[in-house]
Design a protein around this motif. Structure first.
Motif, PDB file in Angstrom:
ATOM      1  N   VAL A   8       0.839  -1.208   0.000  1.00 59.68           N
ATOM      2  CA  VAL A   8       0.000   0.000   0.000  1.00 59.68           C
ATOM      3  C   VAL A   8       0.867   1.247   0.000  1.00 59.68           C
ATOM      4  O   VAL A   8       0.603   2.209  -0.739  1.00 59.68           O
ATOM      5  N   ILE A   9       1.917   1.255   0.807  1.00 60.81           N
ATOM      6  CA  ILE A   9       2.819   2.415   0.850  1.00 60.81           C
ATOM      7  C   ILE A   9       3.501   2.616  -0.495  1.00 60.81           C
ATOM      8  O   ILE A   9       3.580   3.742  -1.009  1.00 60.81           O
ATOM      9  N   LEU A  10       3.989   1.527  -1.093  1.00 62.65           N
ATOM     10  CA  LEU A  10       4.626   1.638  -2.405  1.00 62.65           C
ATOM     11  C   LEU A  10       3.643   2.120  -3.467  1.00 62.65           C
ATOM     12  O   LEU A  10       4.001   2.920  -4.339  1.00 62.65           O
ATOM     13  N   SER A  11       2.402   1.650  -3.389  1.00 66.63           N
ATOM     14  CA  SER A  11       1.387   2.100  -4.349  1.00 66.63           C
ATOM     15  C   SER A  11       1.139   3.592  -4.219  1.00 66.63           C
ATOM     16  O   SER A  11       1.030   4.304  -5.232  1.00 66.63           O
ATOM     17  N   ALA A  12       1.044   4.069  -2.990  1.00 65.74           N
ATOM     18  CA  ALA A  12       0.813   5.499  -2.767  1.00 65.74           C
ATOM     19  C   ALA A  12       2.001   6.315  -3.272  1.00 65.74           C
ATOM     20  O   ALA A  12       1.816   7.360  -3.922  1.00 65.74           O
ATOM     21  N   LEU A  13       3.216   5.851  -2.971  1.00 68.62           N
ATOM     22  CA  LEU A  13       4.404   6.569  -3.437  1.00 68.62           C
ATOM     23  C   LEU A  13       4.498   6.567  -4.963  1.00 68.62           C
ATOM     24  O   LEU A  13       4.886   7.574  -5.563  1.00 68.62           O
ATOM     25  N   LYS A  14       4.142   5.462  -5.575  1.00 67.58           N
ATOM     26  CA  LYS A  14       4.174   5.380  -7.036  1.00 67.58           C
ATOM     27  C   LYS A  14       3.118   6.295  -7.648  1.00 67.58           C
ATOM     28  O   LYS A  14       3.386   7.033  -8.596  1.00 67.58           O
ATOM     29  N   TYR A  15       1.922   6.289  -7.097  1.00 67.61           N
ATOM     30  CA  TYR A  15       0.835   7.111  -7.614  1.00 67.61           C
ATOM     31  C   TYR A  15       1.160   8.597  -7.481  1.00 67.61           C
ATOM     32  O   TYR A  15       0.891   9.383  -8.377  1.00 67.61           O
ATOM     33  N   LEU A  16       1.744   8.958  -6.346  1.00 70.55           N
ATOM     34  CA  LEU A  16       2.088  10.365  -6.101  1.00 70.55           C
ATOM     35  C   LEU A  16       3.443  10.740  -6.703  1.00 70.55           C
ATOM     36  O   LEU A  16       3.858  11.897  -6.594  1.00 70.55           O
ATOM     37  N   GLY A  19       9.943  10.111  -4.733  1.00 69.65           N
ATOM     38  CA  GLY A  19      11.193   9.386  -4.529  1.00 69.65           C
ATOM     39  C   GLY A  19      11.517   8.398  -5.629  1.00 69.65           C
ATOM     40  O   GLY A  19      11.017   8.479  -6.749  1.00 69.65           O
ATOM     41  N   PRO A  20      12.389   7.429  -5.295  1.00 68.49           N
ATOM     42  CA  PRO A  20      12.828   6.457  -6.297  1.00 68.49           C
ATOM     43  C   PRO A  20      11.718   5.487  -6.720  1.00 68.49           C
ATOM     44  O   PRO A  20      11.838   4.814  -7.736  1.00 68.49           O
ATOM     45  N   VAL A  21      10.638   5.445  -5.965  1.00 70.69           N
ATOM     46  CA  VAL A  21       9.532   4.553  -6.305  1.00 70.69           C
ATOM     47  C   VAL A  21       8.838   5.025  -7.581  1.00 70.69           C
ATOM     48  O   VAL A  21       8.258   4.229  -8.313  1.00 70.69           O
ATOM     49  N   ALA A  22       8.929   6.308  -7.877  1.00 70.07           N
ATOM     50  CA  ALA A  22       8.290   6.858  -9.082  1.00 70.07           C
ATOM     51  C   ALA A  22       8.848   6.211 -10.345  1.00 70.07           C
ATOM     52  O   ALA A  22       8.132   6.083 -11.344  1.00 70.07           O
ATOM     53  N   ASN A  23      10.092   5.775 -10.328  1.00 68.62           N
ATOM     54  CA  ASN A  23      10.718   5.166 -11.502  1.00 68.62           C
ATOM     55  C   ASN A  23      10.536   3.643 -11.560  1.00 68.62           C
ATOM     56  O   ASN A  23      10.918   3.020 -12.540  1.00 68.62           O
ATOM     57  N   MET A  24       9.978   3.058 -10.510  1.00 70.61           N
ATOM     58  CA  MET A  24       9.776   1.608 -10.477  1.00 70.61           C
ATOM     59  C   MET A  24       8.604   1.230 -11.374  1.00 70.61           C
ATOM     60  O   MET A  24       7.689   2.010 -11.604  1.00 70.61           O
ATOM     61  N   SER A  25       8.636   0.011 -11.848  1.00 67.58           N
ATOM     62  CA  SER A  25       7.547  -0.513 -12.654  1.00 67.58           C
ATOM     63  C   SER A  25       6.371  -0.869 -11.742  1.00 67.58           C
ATOM     64  O   SER A  25       6.548  -1.265 -10.583  1.00 67.58           O
ATOM     65  N   TRP A  26       5.162  -0.769 -12.285  1.00 71.87           N
ATOM     66  CA  TRP A  26       3.988  -1.164 -11.520  1.00 71.87           C
ATOM     67  C   TRP A  26       4.016  -2.663 -11.231  1.00 71.87           C
ATOM     68  O   TRP A  26       3.435  -3.123 -10.257  1.00 71.87           O
ATOM     69  N   TRP A  27       4.692  -3.432 -12.074  1.00 68.29           N
ATOM     70  CA  TRP A  27       4.750  -4.876 -11.877  1.00 68.29           C
ATOM     71  C   TRP A  27       5.486  -5.241 -10.587  1.00 68.29           C
ATOM     72  O   TRP A  27       5.136  -6.231  -9.934  1.00 68.29           O
TER      73      TRP A  27
END
Length: 80
Positions: A8-16, A19-27
């Motif tokens: 859930v935390i990674l999903s929120a960071l990716k959606y927003l 940080g480095p999570v923005a460059n991670m793949s959704w997979w």
């Protein structure tokens, strides 16, 4: 439960896009959800969840018995 919190935390960071999570793949993030589902399936299938719940209930029961024995002035028995 920890895997779900991480997902859930990674999903929120990716959606927003933070940080480095923005460059991670959704997979990768969906992999954490898959790992959570696999963990829950294994825990329920092997009886791990039920066994842990029974252990917690037994500990509460023993604590209650010891508390009542102390109130009566009797020393609780040491575990075997």
């Amino acid at each position: 439960m920890y895997l779900l919190a991480i997902a859930v935390i990674l999903s929120a960071l990716k959606y927003l896009e933070i940080g480095p999570v923005a460059n991670m793949s959704w997979w990768v993030i969906l992999g954490f959800y898959g790992a959570t589902i696999a963990w829950w399936a294994w825990a329920d299938g092997t009886g791990y969840t039920k066994r842990k719940a029974m252990e917690r209930m037994e500990e509460k029961k023993q604590a209650r018995i010891n508390k009542h024995k102390e109130a009566l002035g009797m020393a609780p028995r040491k575990p075997r």
